[in-house]
Design an enzyme around this catalytic site. Sequence first.
Site, PDB file in Angstrom:
ATOM      1  N   SER A  32      23.252  31.120  70.968  1.00 56.80           N
ATOM      2  CA  SER A  32      24.217  30.024  70.871  1.00 56.80           C
ATOM      3  C   SER A  32      25.098  30.172  69.640  1.00 56.80           C
ATOM      4  O   SER A  32      24.666  30.678  68.602  1.00 56.80           O
ATOM      5  CB  SER A  32      23.483  28.679  70.792  1.00 56.80           C
ATOM      6  OG  SER A  32      22.676  28.486  71.914  1.00 56.80           O
TER       7      SER A  32
HETATM    8  N1  SAH Z   1      19.496  28.593  71.950  1.00 61.49           N
HETATM    9  C1  SAH Z   1      19.350  29.872  72.612  1.00 61.49           C
HETATM   10  C2  SAH Z   1      20.273  29.878  73.803  1.00 61.49           C
HETATM   11  C3  SAH Z   1      20.150  31.023  74.708  1.00 61.49           C
HETATM   12  S1  SAH Z   1      21.208  30.922  76.119  1.00 61.49           S
HETATM   13  C4  SAH Z   1      19.695  30.977  71.617  1.00 61.49           C
HETATM   14  O1  SAH Z   1      20.388  30.679  70.637  1.00 61.49           O
HETATM   15  O2  SAH Z   1      19.295  32.107  71.791  1.00 61.49           O
HETATM   16  C5  SAH Z   1      20.371  29.797  77.179  1.00 61.49           C
HETATM   17  C6  SAH Z   1      18.966  30.149  77.550  1.00 61.49           C
HETATM   18  O3  SAH Z   1      18.541  29.198  78.531  1.00 61.49           O
HETATM   19  C7  SAH Z   1      18.793  31.525  78.171  1.00 61.49           C
HETATM   20  O4  SAH Z   1      17.828  32.233  77.464  1.00 61.49           O
HETATM   21  C8  SAH Z   1      18.357  31.223  79.604  1.00 61.49           C
HETATM   22  O5  SAH Z   1      17.461  32.176  80.142  1.00 61.49           O
HETATM   23  C9  SAH Z   1      17.686  29.867  79.437  1.00 61.49           C
HETATM   24  N2  SAH Z   1      17.567  29.088  80.662  1.00 61.49           N
HETATM   25  C10 SAH Z   1      18.475  28.928  81.676  1.00 61.49           C
HETATM   26  N3  SAH Z   1      17.971  28.144  82.649  1.00 61.49           N
HETATM   27  C11 SAH Z   1      16.721  27.792  82.245  1.00 61.49           C
HETATM   28  C12 SAH Z   1      15.679  27.003  82.827  1.00 61.49           C
HETATM   29  N4  SAH Z   1      15.800  26.414  84.029  1.00 61.49           N
HETATM   30  N5  SAH Z   1      14.512  26.864  82.137  1.00 61.49           N
HETATM   31  C13 SAH Z   1      14.340  27.466  80.934  1.00 61.49           C
HETATM   32  N6  SAH Z   1      15.291  28.230  80.333  1.00 61.49           N
HETATM   33  C14 SAH Z   1      16.457  28.380  80.983  1.00 61.49           C
END
Ligand code: SAH
Length: 222
Positions: A69
Amino acid sequence: MQSDFKGIGMTSQRTRDRLAETLIEMGIESEAVLDVIRNTPRHFFVDEALATRAYENTALPIGFNQTISQPYIVAKMIEALIKDNKLHKVLEIGTGCGYQTFVLAQFVDYVYTVERIDGLLVRARERFQKLGCTNIRSNHSDGNIGWKAHAPYDGIIVSAAPIGVPSALREQLALDGRLIIPVGEAGEQKLLEITRNQADYSEKLLDSVSFVPMLAGTDATR
Ligand code: SAH
């Protein structure tokens, strides 16, 4: 924190301070949040080849088609979630590389974090361990159903955008608890703050945002 997390050159303290200045210019006001961003080694959460870009205010690839993010969004969401309170239990949906989880862990007693892609979770857990973080619990599952075993939560923060707010997440909020969640189709997502009141929920629009979509089910790829 061990010395190799401090960083040199493009990952130095001065580079991190510059990132905090950018966030202030963009409207982040919480000194506590800015301090933690200044002191968190974001380069440790991305691939070595991207380390020199870790303190830019941008999302960066973390593999598996996902991104870390943007620091502004992490700051904005955590600022809205904690509002200078010390929260006991917070649920995070979408661990990703674990950067936001680690930032959150500085503000709350326990972070419960859920990720649907196993390969990302495995790496994030290694990072938490190396950083000596002991107040994070994580689960490989679909965040659409929350994590009922530890509910209710004083706050829930969601890092991927569903089309509508999953009902399980509302239900797992404690009274006065806040849910910070991006909602909507790509190109027209809104970041919402939803508060659980005695008899209902109130909703506040925080920002227009762009998140990866919240998907259903889990992915076992490592
Ligand atoms: N805050 C994290 C954001 C990563 S992007 C960072 O800074 O790294 C969003 C994440 O949400 C991804 O890793 C994706 O796999 C996850 N995601 C998407 N749908 C999801 C779900 N239904 N349950 C759990 N994780 C989910």
